[in-house]
Design a protein around this motif. Sequence first.
Motif, PDB file in Angstrom:
ATOM      1  N   ALA A  38      36.587  41.944  43.389  1.00 55.26           N
ATOM      2  CA  ALA A  38      37.737  41.546  44.211  1.00 55.26           C
ATOM      3  C   ALA A  38      38.070  40.074  43.993  1.00 55.26           C
ATOM      4  N   ALA A  39      37.039  39.230  43.950  1.00 54.40           N
ATOM      5  CA  ALA A  39      37.243  37.811  43.684  1.00 54.40           C
ATOM      6  C   ALA A  39      37.863  37.609  42.300  1.00 54.40           C
ATOM      7  N   GLY A  40      37.446  38.439  41.354  1.00 56.88           N
ATOM      8  CA  GLY A  40      37.993  38.358  40.002  1.00 56.88           C
ATOM      9  C   GLY A  40      39.472  38.696  39.958  1.00 56.88           C
ATOM     10  N   TYR A  41      39.876  39.708  40.713  1.00 52.11           N
ATOM     11  CA  TYR A  41      41.297  40.071  40.773  1.00 52.11           C
ATOM     12  C   TYR A  41      42.117  38.948  41.410  1.00 52.11           C
ATOM     13  N   ILE A  42      41.557  38.313  42.437  1.00 47.08           N
ATOM     14  CA  ILE A  42      42.274  37.226  43.107  1.00 47.08           C
ATOM     15  C   ILE A  42      42.495  36.050  42.152  1.00 47.08           C
ATOM     16  N   ILE A  43      41.424  35.627  41.474  1.00 44.93           N
ATOM     17  CA  ILE A  43      41.550  34.463  40.592  1.00 44.93           C
ATOM     18  C   ILE A  43      42.418  34.781  39.377  1.00 44.93           C
ATOM     19  N   PRO A  50      49.544  32.520  50.489  1.00 44.34           N
ATOM     20  CA  PRO A  50      49.493  31.182  49.875  1.00 44.34           C
ATOM     21  C   PRO A  50      48.353  31.086  48.871  1.00 44.34           C
ATOM     22  N   ARG A  51      48.557  30.307  47.827  1.00 44.03           N
ATOM     23  CA  ARG A  51      47.526  30.160  46.786  1.00 44.03           C
ATOM     24  C   ARG A  51      46.252  29.524  47.343  1.00 44.03           C
ATOM     25  N   LYS A  52      46.408  28.632  48.337  1.00 48.57           N
ATOM     26  CA  LYS A  52      45.230  27.994  48.927  1.00 48.57           C
ATOM     27  C   LYS A  52      44.332  29.026  49.605  1.00 48.57           C
ATOM     28  N   GLN A  53      44.949  29.959  50.335  1.00 46.15           N
ATOM     29  CA  GLN A  53      44.171  31.025  50.972  1.00 46.15           C
ATOM     30  C   GLN A  53      43.477  31.888  49.925  1.00 46.15           C
ATOM     31  N   ALA A  54      44.161  32.115  48.825  1.00 51.42           N
ATOM     32  CA  ALA A  54      43.596  32.950  47.765  1.00 51.42           C
ATOM     33  C   ALA A  54      42.351  32.310  47.160  1.00 51.42           C
ATOM     34  N   ILE A  55      42.404  31.024  46.875  1.00 52.59           N
ATOM     35  CA  ILE A  55      41.258  30.365  46.236  1.00 52.59           C
ATOM     36  C   ILE A  55      40.089  30.254  47.205  1.00 52.59           C
ATOM     37  N   LEU A  69      46.352  42.678  46.418  1.00 51.41           N
ATOM     38  CA  LEU A  69      45.838  41.550  45.644  1.00 51.41           C
ATOM     39  C   LEU A  69      44.455  41.848  45.070  1.00 51.41           C
ATOM     40  N   ILE A  70      43.588  42.491  45.854  1.00 43.56           N
ATOM     41  CA  ILE A  70      42.224  42.766  45.385  1.00 43.56           C
ATOM     42  C   ILE A  70      42.133  44.114  44.673  1.00 43.56           C
ATOM     43  N   ARG A  71      43.286  44.784  44.477  1.00 49.41           N
ATOM     44  CA  ARG A  71      43.336  46.079  43.768  1.00 49.41           C
ATOM     45  C   ARG A  71      42.347  47.072  44.399  1.00 49.41           C
ATOM     46  N   TRP A  72      42.609  47.436  45.651  1.00 49.67           N
ATOM     47  CA  TRP A  72      41.645  48.248  46.396  1.00 49.67           C
ATOM     48  C   TRP A  72      41.364  49.592  45.722  1.00 49.67           C
ATOM     49  N   LYS A  73      42.339  50.141  45.035  1.00 51.66           N
ATOM     50  CA  LYS A  73      42.107  51.418  44.344  1.00 51.66           C
ATOM     51  C   LYS A  73      41.096  51.254  43.210  1.00 51.66           C
ATOM     52  N   ASN A  74      41.222  50.162  42.466  1.00 53.08           N
ATOM     53  CA  ASN A  74      40.257  49.887  41.393  1.00 53.08           C
ATOM     54  C   ASN A  74      38.865  49.626  41.958  1.00 53.08           C
ATOM     55  N   LEU A  75      38.811  48.927  43.100  1.00 49.30           N
ATOM     56  CA  LEU A  75      37.517  48.667  43.743  1.00 49.30           C
ATOM     57  C   LEU A  75      36.859  49.970  44.188  1.00 49.30           C
TER      58      LEU A  75
END
Length: 323
Positions: A76-81, A105-110, A30-36
């Motif tokens: 990472a926050a940007g990838y999540i949103i 869940p979307r709630k956990q993501a936000i 979800l946070i695209r760890w490779k990109n990070l």
Amino acid sequence: MKTVPDQNKIAIQYVSNPNSRSQTMPWLQLIRWKNLLIIFLTQFLAWWCVVLPCSPTVLTPVNFLCLAISTILIAAAGYIINDYFDIKIDSINKPQKVILEITIPRKQAIISHTALNIIAIALAAYVTAQARHFEWLLLQVACSLLLWFYSTDFKRQYMTGNLVVALLTALTILSLIIYEPSMPQFSRMILLVYAYFAFMLTWIREIVKDMEDLIGDEAEGCITMPIKKGLDYATRFSILLSALVTLPLGVASVILFNQNYKWLSIYVIAVLIVSLVLWPVFLVRKTTTQHYRSASKGLKVIMLLGIGSLLIYHLQLFTNSAK
């Protein structure tokens, strides 16, 4: 036009995979760890190779680490949103990669998005307090806001989303200039060249990704360049941008050669410029989704080669100073 895949079917496919039982991997995806990792590597090499030799007064190792962690947390926050608002588009373009509402869940993501941004801004605030320049904190706040509005609005607008992502990528390097204003002019120029390189290649890559995601973007009412102007126009525009990267790099290589950075000059010509000349030749060969995905990956490789040139600059810097 493709229909949105059934979410339950995607979930069943995902659960049937043994690797899906891991609680960690979905979050890393979800946070695209490779990109990070690439973002951190870019900022670290720019600091270590260019800033650190200048004996920084603000970006000491501890302060830089705080700034770098702040950068990757905001990303990472940007990838999540982005995924939070893109579930429908991703269900069309990349159904096998949909994570939210299936394993997370979307709630956990936000909640995670908010927490990451708060921690990131707190870390940057620590550095700005050390420097007594609290106005610098506006950079992190602006980046967080840009990523939010990119996900909700900008990415669906013609050209705006592409430019926002390109600017945010360049700010990974430009932030070092902002946070270390005492750097010599030549070092600042080096970082500006790399920032320009990052901005332009990211802009091109975002256009190519829009070409790849044409079907899903069109279904969701996005107005990207390939949708508004067509694939041929987007291809020609990408080639034009690649030329606008290649020409300044040619000028930079001449300046570097005259400044006794001969090996770096040779690397820029033989590796970066040659790659940028060959890439458009590859781009025009096909018009399939898979081909555009390969072209996008090719640009990422060129970006990594550009980051790698920082090591050559660092080596030549010490070689020249030892003479």
